[in-house]
Every structure is written in structure tokens, then in C-alpha cells.
Design a protein around this motif. Structure first.
Motif, PDB file in Angstrom:
ATOM      1  N   SER A 296       1.174  -1.195   0.201  1.00 55.86           N
ATOM      2  CA  SER A 296       0.071  -0.494   0.130  1.00 55.86           C
ATOM      3  C   SER A 296       0.740   1.059   0.306  1.00 55.86           C
ATOM      4  CB  SER A 296      -0.634   0.437   1.520  1.00 55.86           C
ATOM      5  OG  SER A 296      -2.328  -1.289   0.481  1.00 55.86           O
ATOM      6  N   GLN A 297       2.238   0.741   0.320  1.00 58.47           N
ATOM      7  CA  GLN A 297       2.589   2.086   0.636  1.00 58.47           C
ATOM      8  C   GLN A 297       2.873   2.653  -0.249  1.00 58.47           C
ATOM      9  OE1 GLN A 297       6.314   1.863   3.657  1.00 58.47           O
ATOM     10  NE2 GLN A 297       6.796   4.184   3.011  1.00 58.47           N
ATOM     11  N   LEU A 298       3.737   1.713  -1.020  1.00 58.83           N
ATOM     12  CA  LEU A 298       4.599   2.023  -2.581  1.00 58.83           C
ATOM     13  C   LEU A 298       3.300   1.989  -3.625  1.00 58.83           C
ATOM     14  CD1 LEU A 298       6.874   1.000  -4.856  1.00 58.83           C
ATOM     15  CD2 LEU A 298       5.134  -0.986  -4.727  1.00 58.83           C
ATOM     16  N   VAL A 299       2.048   1.410  -3.114  1.00 56.65           N
ATOM     17  CA  VAL A 299       1.064   2.478  -4.641  1.00 56.65           C
ATOM     18  C   VAL A 299       0.793   3.642  -4.152  1.00 56.65           C
ATOM     19  CG1 VAL A 299      -1.421   1.854  -5.308  1.00 56.65           C
ATOM     20  CG2 VAL A 299       0.142  -0.641  -4.764  1.00 56.65           C
ATOM     21  N   HIS A 300       0.511   4.079  -3.149  1.00 55.66           N
ATOM     22  CA  HIS A 300       0.389   5.540  -2.916  1.00 55.66           C
ATOM     23  C   HIS A 300       1.237   6.392  -2.975  1.00 55.66           C
ATOM     24  CE1 HIS A 300      -4.440   4.755  -1.862  1.00 55.66           C
ATOM     25  NE2 HIS A 300      -3.413   4.324  -1.086  1.00 55.66           N
ATOM     26  N   MET A 301       2.978   6.056  -2.747  1.00 50.27           N
ATOM     27  CA  MET A 301       3.730   7.102  -2.958  1.00 50.27           C
ATOM     28  C   MET A 301       4.004   6.733  -4.604  1.00 50.27           C
ATOM     29  SD  MET A 301       7.018   5.331  -1.223  1.00 50.27           S
ATOM     30  CE  MET A 301       7.434   6.610  -1.319  1.00 50.27           C
ATOM     31  N   CYS A 302       3.218   6.172  -5.293  1.00 52.26           N
ATOM     32  CA  CYS A 302       3.712   6.150  -6.920  1.00 52.26           C
ATOM     33  C   CYS A 302       2.338   7.075  -7.505  1.00 52.26           C
ATOM     34  CB  CYS A 302       3.714   4.423  -7.356  1.00 52.26           C
ATOM     35  SG  CYS A 302       4.506   3.837  -7.216  1.00 52.26           S
ATOM     36  N   LEU A 303       0.827   6.838  -6.509  1.00 51.35           N
ATOM     37  CA  LEU A 303      -0.084   8.025  -6.684  1.00 51.35           C
ATOM     38  C   LEU A 303       0.494   9.268  -6.656  1.00 51.35           C
ATOM     39  CD1 LEU A 303      -2.944   5.190  -5.884  1.00 51.35           C
ATOM     40  CD2 LEU A 303      -1.970   5.651  -7.883  1.00 51.35           C
TER      41      LEU A 303
END
Length: 289
Positions: free
Chosen positions: A219-226
Motif C-alpha cells: 500500500s505504501q508503494l502504490v500510494h507513493m506512486c500515485l
């Protein structure tokens, strides 16, 4: 459908040793993923071994998931197949009031034409009491939903066909989807490995396997990318890469169920024809943990 951006978890279905559904373990898993900041949950998908669940079990798992989640995040339910009339029957008879959307896989085995795929989803869109997310996974269905067919459905059924889970692995097709989608149409990665580059191109998130076992990190990875923080996200992507590999090394969900069993969340049981991870890969998985 902004609430379906980010990370959706394609929940596994835990089984006891006698292969009955393990509801205590399912509750532990749901709470674990919610603590890990999952944005929504997806039940009765491929990762949930839905093909081996009776309809009675499917309804019980859906009911239990909705009651356990209790409105804290959206819940998406998988209702799909290659018998259009059977899909329509389920849409008409299943209790879907508390469900946010339906995820419906493209017809498998039958290998319909693009027109057949369009008409299948048109029937679903007209019948469904909930918004529909297409699911394109040619590796399992043996047919691809072309970008043109997806965009045609999005334009013809606004508010009904609200997005697609794209697992074709075709980056060119993905870019055509991004270029031509109507405003608000969700583009969701169906492959953990390429979620980062797909978001860089313009996707809105992912329905994830590894988020069962590593929800907080993914989740951290995805939200950083977003948020456009791709340089900062790259070390996290690299740290998860071998774990993603392990999730699919033999079959899904054998890999992620092995992770979850090592974490003490579920037992490492799968229904035939799927079997647990082999000893050689299990040893590598333990080393990754």
C-alpha cells in the motif's frame, strides 16, 4: 468510484485441514489487510479459489466478508464466467446491497470474438444492480479484451461499466486505454509486478495478490506512486520484487498462502487441483521472510 483507487486486496479463501472454509482465519486476514491500509477488498476472485467453492460457500464467504468489514472499506465481489445466463442469474438473486461493485472476468474457454465479449458485458451491465469492473486476464481466459472493446463498453454504459482490471501484460494496450478512456473510468492493474510502471503511465491502482501478505508495504508503494514519488518508491519496489515472484512461481494463490501460513494468519491448505508450494520454493520463501 474514487473509493476504488489505490490498493484492492484479492482475498484468498483460507481452508481448514478438512478443506472446509476457515472463517476464523478469514477474519484474521481481513483485519490484517485493513491494518495494512488496504483501500478496498475483493472477494470471490481467482486468488480466492472461487472455482472450487460451491455457490452455497460463495454466498457464505461473501456474507461473512461483508459483516466482518462492516462498511469500513468498500467490498467488490467477483461474479463472472463463460455462461452469460448463469452470471445474470447470480446478479439477479445474490444479496448485493452492501457490495460496492462487481468484478466480472472475461468469458474463459469459449474464446468469443470481440463482439461476443462486448455483448456478454452489455448483458451484464444492463442486468447488474451494481457497477461493473471488467477483468481482462488473457493468460487464464485464452482471449483478450481489446482496448477498443473496453473503451466501447465504457462509452456505451457510463456509470455501469466503471473500470477494468487489466492483466494482459501488454503495455501498448494499456497506454491506448489511458489515452482513450472517458473521464472517471478506472484503470486497475491486475499484475503486482507492473503496477508501478502502469501507474506512471496513468493507471489508478491495483487489485493485488501480494497485498494479502504484505499489505502495509505494498500500500505504501502504490500510494507513493500515485503521489508521483517514483524515485522514493523504487527501493520499496525492489525490496518486494522477489516476494512478488514467489507469489506466482508455481500457481496463485499457493505462493501467497505460503507467506500467510508462515506469518501464522492462515493454514497452508489449497483445494485440488491446486497444491501447496513445493519444498524447494518453500525454503526460498522462508529465506525471503
Amino acid at each position: 468510484m474514487q473509493q476504488l483507487k489505490g490498493v484492492g486486496v484479492a482475498l484468498v479463501t483460507p481452508f481448514q485441514q478438512d478443506m472446509a472454509v476457515d472463517y476464523a482465519a478469514l477474519e484474521r486476514l481481513i483485519e490484517y489487510t485493513l491494518r495494512g491500509k488496504a483501500d478496498y477488498l475483493v472477494t470471490l476472485g481467482t486468488t480466492g479459489e472461487v472455482a472450487t467453492l460451491s455457490e452455497e460457500e460463495q454466498l457464505a464467504v461473501l456474507d461473512f466478508t461483508l459483516k466482518t468489514v462492516a462498511g469500513r472499506v468498500p467490498v467488490v465481489v467477483g461474479i463472472g464466467g463463460n455462461n452469460t445466463q448463469e452470471v445474470l442469474r447470480k446478479l439477479a438473486t445474490w444479496p448485493l446491497d452492501a457490495v460496492t461493485a462487481v468484478l466480472s472476468v472475461s468469458p474463459y474457454y469459449s474464446k468469443p470474438s470481440q463482439e461476443g465479449i462486448y455483448q456478454h458485458y452489455a448483458a451484464i451491465a444492463n442486468a447488474s444492480p451494481k457497477p461493473v469492473i471488467l477483468y481482462n486476464v488473457p493468460g487464464r481466459t485464452s482471449s483478450n479484451i481489446s482496448a477498443e472493446t473496453t473503451i466501447r463498453l465504457a462509452n456505451d454504459f457510463p456509470g455501469k461499466v466503471i473500470g477494468t482490471k487489466e492483466a494482459s501484460g501488454n503495455m501498448v494496450q494499456a497506454m491506448h486505454l489511458i489515452k482513450n478512456r472517458p473521464e472517471g473510468f478506472l484503470l486497475i492493474s491486475g499484475d503486482d509486478h507492473v503496477t508501478m510502471p502502469l501507474i506512471a503511465c496513468g493507471f489508478d491502482g491495483v487489485i493485488s495478490v501480494i497485498a494479502n501478505s504484505h499489505p502495509a508495504q505494498f500500500s505504501q508503494l502504490v500510494h507513493m506512486c500515485l503521489n508521483g514519488q517514483f524515485a522514493e518508491a523504487r527501493p520499496l519496489q525492489n525490496s518486494l520484487l522477489e516476494k512478488m515472484d514467489m507469489c506466482f512461481v508455481e500457481n496463485n494463490p499457493a505462493g501467497v498462502k505460503a507467506f500467510l501460513s508462515e506469518m501464522g494468519i492462515i493454514s497452508n491448505n489449497l483445494r485440488l487441483p491446486l497444491v501447496p508450494l513445493s519444498a524447494v520454493h518453500m525454503a526460498k520463501l522462508k529465506s525471503l521472510l
